[in-house]
Scaffold this motif. Structure first.
Motif, PDB file in Angstrom:
ATOM      1  N   GLY A   4      34.803  33.498  34.877  1.00  0.00           N
ATOM      2  CA  GLY A   4      35.333  34.825  34.568  1.00  0.00           C
ATOM      3  C   GLY A   4      34.705  35.908  35.432  1.00  0.00           C
ATOM      4  O   GLY A   4      35.403  36.792  35.948  1.00  0.00           O
ATOM      5  N   THR A   5      33.393  35.840  35.602  1.00  0.00           N
ATOM      6  CA  THR A   5      32.691  36.825  36.431  1.00  0.00           C
ATOM      7  C   THR A   5      33.074  36.664  37.895  1.00  0.00           C
ATOM      8  O   THR A   5      33.359  37.658  38.588  1.00  0.00           O
ATOM      9  N   LEU A   6      33.100  35.436  38.372  1.00  0.00           N
ATOM     10  CA  LEU A   6      33.523  35.183  39.753  1.00  0.00           C
ATOM     11  C   LEU A   6      34.933  35.716  39.989  1.00  0.00           C
ATOM     12  O   LEU A   6      35.210  36.365  40.998  1.00  0.00           O
ATOM     13  N   SER A   7      35.815  35.458  39.037  1.00  0.00           N
ATOM     14  CA  SER A   7      37.202  35.894  39.152  1.00  0.00           C
ATOM     15  C   SER A   7      37.298  37.414  39.246  1.00  0.00           C
ATOM     16  O   SER A   7      38.024  37.952  40.097  1.00  0.00           O
ATOM     17  N   GLN A   8      36.567  38.121  38.389  1.00  0.00           N
ATOM     18  CA  GLN A   8      36.600  39.580  38.392  1.00  0.00           C
ATOM     19  C   GLN A   8      36.023  40.141  39.694  1.00  0.00           C
ATOM     20  O   GLN A   8      36.584  41.060  40.278  1.00  0.00           O
ATOM     21  N   GLU A   9      34.911  39.585  40.143  1.00  0.00           N
ATOM     22  CA  GLU A   9      34.296  40.067  41.379  1.00  0.00           C
ATOM     23  C   GLU A   9      35.168  39.767  42.593  1.00  0.00           C
ATOM     24  O   GLU A   9      35.254  40.581  43.523  1.00  0.00           O
ATOM     25  N   LEU A  10      35.837  38.619  42.603  1.00  0.00           N
ATOM     26  CA  LEU A  10      36.753  38.308  43.693  1.00  0.00           C
ATOM     27  C   LEU A  10      37.968  39.234  43.683  1.00  0.00           C
ATOM     28  O   LEU A  10      38.470  39.616  44.740  1.00  0.00           O
ATOM     29  N   LYS A  11      38.425  39.623  42.498  1.00  0.00           N
ATOM     30  CA  LYS A  11      39.533  40.577  42.395  1.00  0.00           C
ATOM     31  C   LYS A  11      39.133  41.908  43.039  1.00  0.00           C
ATOM     32  O   LYS A  11      39.896  42.495  43.803  1.00  0.00           O
ATOM     33  N   VAL A  12      37.924  42.368  42.737  1.00  0.00           N
ATOM     34  CA  VAL A  12      37.419  43.615  43.327  1.00  0.00           C
ATOM     35  C   VAL A  12      37.314  43.488  44.845  1.00  0.00           C
ATOM     36  O   VAL A  12      37.718  44.395  45.590  1.00  0.00           O
ATOM     37  N   LEU A  13      36.785  42.362  45.321  1.00  0.00           N
ATOM     38  CA  LEU A  13      36.692  42.119  46.757  1.00  0.00           C
ATOM     39  C   LEU A  13      38.077  42.151  47.386  1.00  0.00           C
ATOM     40  O   LEU A  13      38.283  42.758  48.442  1.00  0.00           O
ATOM     41  N   GLY A  14      39.044  41.515  46.747  1.00  0.00           N
ATOM     42  CA  GLY A  14      40.416  41.529  47.250  1.00  0.00           C
ATOM     43  C   GLY A  14      40.970  42.937  47.360  1.00  0.00           C
ATOM     44  O   GLY A  14      41.616  43.285  48.356  1.00  0.00           O
ATOM     45  N   ASP A  15      40.708  43.760  46.348  1.00  0.00           N
ATOM     46  CA  ASP A  15      41.151  45.157  46.386  1.00  0.00           C
ATOM     47  C   ASP A  15      40.531  45.881  47.585  1.00  0.00           C
ATOM     48  O   ASP A  15      41.200  46.676  48.252  1.00  0.00           O
ATOM     49  N   GLU A  16      39.261  45.596  47.859  1.00  0.00           N
ATOM     50  CA  GLU A  16      38.562  46.239  48.983  1.00  0.00           C
ATOM     51  C   GLU A  16      39.168  45.863  50.333  1.00  0.00           C
ATOM     52  O   GLU A  16      39.235  46.700  51.234  1.00  0.00           O
ATOM     53  N   ILE A  17      39.594  44.611  50.472  1.00  0.00           N
ATOM     54  CA  ILE A  17      40.095  44.156  51.776  1.00  0.00           C
ATOM     55  C   ILE A  17      41.620  44.075  51.846  1.00  0.00           C
ATOM     56  O   ILE A  17      42.182  43.661  52.856  1.00  0.00           O
ATOM     57  N   GLY A  18      42.302  44.475  50.785  1.00  0.00           N
ATOM     58  CA  GLY A  18      43.756  44.573  50.808  1.00  0.00           C
ATOM     59  C   GLY A  18      44.522  43.286  50.585  1.00  0.00           C
ATOM     60  O   GLY A  18      45.632  43.126  51.092  1.00  0.00           O
ATOM     61  N   VAL A  19      43.934  42.359  49.831  1.00  0.00           N
ATOM     62  CA  VAL A  19      44.621  41.116  49.483  1.00  0.00           C
ATOM     63  C   VAL A  19      44.488  40.878  47.983  1.00  0.00           C
ATOM     64  O   VAL A  19      43.698  41.529  47.305  1.00  0.00           O
ATOM     65  N   VAL A  20      45.255  39.923  47.480  1.00  0.00           N
ATOM     66  CA  VAL A  20      45.151  39.521  46.081  1.00  0.00           C
ATOM     67  C   VAL A  20      44.385  38.210  46.029  1.00  0.00           C
ATOM     68  O   VAL A  20      44.788  37.229  46.663  1.00  0.00           O
ATOM     69  N   ILE A  21      43.265  38.207  45.293  1.00  0.00           N
ATOM     70  CA  ILE A  21      42.460  36.994  45.161  1.00  0.00           C
ATOM     71  C   ILE A  21      42.463  36.579  43.696  1.00  0.00           C
ATOM     72  O   ILE A  21      42.157  37.393  42.821  1.00  0.00           O
ATOM     73  N   ARG A  22      42.816  35.326  43.458  1.00  0.00           N
ATOM     74  CA  ARG A  22      42.779  34.769  42.098  1.00  0.00           C
ATOM     75  C   ARG A  22      41.847  33.577  42.080  1.00  0.00           C
ATOM     76  O   ARG A  22      41.849  32.752  43.000  1.00  0.00           O
ATOM     77  N   CYS A  23      41.087  33.469  41.006  1.00  0.00           N
ATOM     78  CA  CYS A  23      40.149  32.367  40.825  1.00  0.00           C
ATOM     79  C   CYS A  23      40.394  31.806  39.427  1.00  0.00           C
ATOM     80  O   CYS A  23      40.283  32.539  38.442  1.00  0.00           O
ATOM     81  N   GLN A  24      40.759  30.525  39.363  1.00  0.00           N
ATOM     82  CA  GLN A  24      41.072  29.901  38.077  1.00  0.00           C
ATOM     83  C   GLN A  24      40.380  28.549  37.971  1.00  0.00           C
ATOM     84  O   GLN A  24      40.267  27.826  38.966  1.00  0.00           O
ATOM     85  N   HIS A  25      39.972  28.225  36.768  1.00  0.00           N
ATOM     86  CA  HIS A  25      39.431  26.889  36.519  1.00  0.00           C
ATOM     87  C   HIS A  25      40.527  25.877  36.845  1.00  0.00           C
ATOM     88  O   HIS A  25      41.712  26.118  36.619  1.00  0.00           O
ATOM     89  N   GLU A  26      40.156  24.743  37.377  1.00  0.00           N
ATOM     90  CA  GLU A  26      41.118  23.721  37.808  1.00  0.00           C
ATOM     91  C   GLU A  26      42.096  23.334  36.696  1.00  0.00           C
ATOM     92  O   GLU A  26      43.300  23.195  36.934  1.00  0.00           O
ATOM     93  N   ASP A  27      41.617  23.160  35.474  1.00  0.00           N
ATOM     94  CA  ASP A  27      42.498  22.760  34.363  1.00  0.00           C
ATOM     95  C   ASP A  27      43.572  23.802  34.094  1.00  0.00           C
ATOM     96  O   ASP A  27      44.738  23.464  33.868  1.00  0.00           O
ATOM     97  N   ILE A  28      43.207  25.076  34.133  1.00  0.00           N
ATOM     98  CA  ILE A  28      44.174  26.149  33.892  1.00  0.00           C
ATOM     99  C   ILE A  28      45.193  26.195  35.025  1.00  0.00           C
ATOM    100  O   ILE A  28      46.393  26.311  34.787  1.00  0.00           O
ATOM    101  N   PHE A  29      44.713  26.079  36.264  1.00  0.00           N
ATOM    102  CA  PHE A  29      45.613  26.081  37.413  1.00  0.00           C
ATOM    103  C   PHE A  29      46.636  24.953  37.294  1.00  0.00           C
ATOM    104  O   PHE A  29      47.832  25.155  37.478  1.00  0.00           O
ATOM    105  N   ASN A  30      46.154  23.749  36.972  1.00  0.00           N
ATOM    106  CA  ASN A  30      47.050  22.593  36.853  1.00  0.00           C
ATOM    107  C   ASN A  30      48.082  22.781  35.757  1.00  0.00           C
ATOM    108  O   ASN A  30      49.253  22.445  35.930  1.00  0.00           O
ATOM    109  N   LYS A  31      47.675  23.320  34.611  1.00  0.00           N
ATOM    110  CA  LYS A  31      48.618  23.526  33.513  1.00  0.00           C
ATOM    111  C   LYS A  31      49.650  24.591  33.846  1.00  0.00           C
ATOM    112  O   LYS A  31      50.815  24.476  33.463  1.00  0.00           O
ATOM    113  N   MET A  32      49.245  25.600  34.583  1.00  0.00           N
ATOM    114  CA  MET A  32      50.194  26.670  34.970  1.00  0.00           C
ATOM    115  C   MET A  32      51.206  26.185  35.989  1.00  0.00           C
ATOM    116  O   MET A  32      52.306  26.720  36.075  1.00  0.00           O
TER     117      MET A  32
END
Length: 90
Positions: free
Chosen positions: A59-87
């Motif tokens: 959760g913390t990694l995901s939030q910090e990566l989102k902020v980094l993405g905002d800084e550099i103009g991209v969308v960054i998503r970080c998800q646990h493997e199980d959640i990614f697979n189910k989605m």
């Protein structure tokens, strides 16, 4: 091992890979597999990572990566493997 899937999407600019990979290295996140393409100026990267040595939870990694993405103009998503697979199950 704690696998996470990180995706980065946006307009291509200099330094996207460097900034994301520097953040991951600083947080002890190991990149196990990586795929990156640029199509007509659009940047797309997907990484399978191991976060088991990081002191931060997904959760913390995901939030910090989102902020980094905002800084550099991209969308960054970080998800646990199980959640990614189910989605993305067909």
């Amino acid at each position: 091992m704690k696998k996470t899937i990180i995706t980065v999407v946006g307009n291509d600019t200099v330094g996207i890979i460097a900034r994301v990979c520097t953040y991951l290295a600083e947080n002890q996140v190991n990149i196990e597999d990586i795929s990156q393409t640029i199509i007509q100026g659009y940047f797309n990267m997907m990484m399978v990572t191991d976060t088991s040595k990081s002191s931060k939870d997904v959760g913390t990694l995901s939030q910090e990566l989102k902020v980094l993405g905002d800084e550099i103009g991209v969308v960054i998503r970080c998800q646990h493997e199980d959640i990614f697979n189910k989605m993305h199950r067909i």
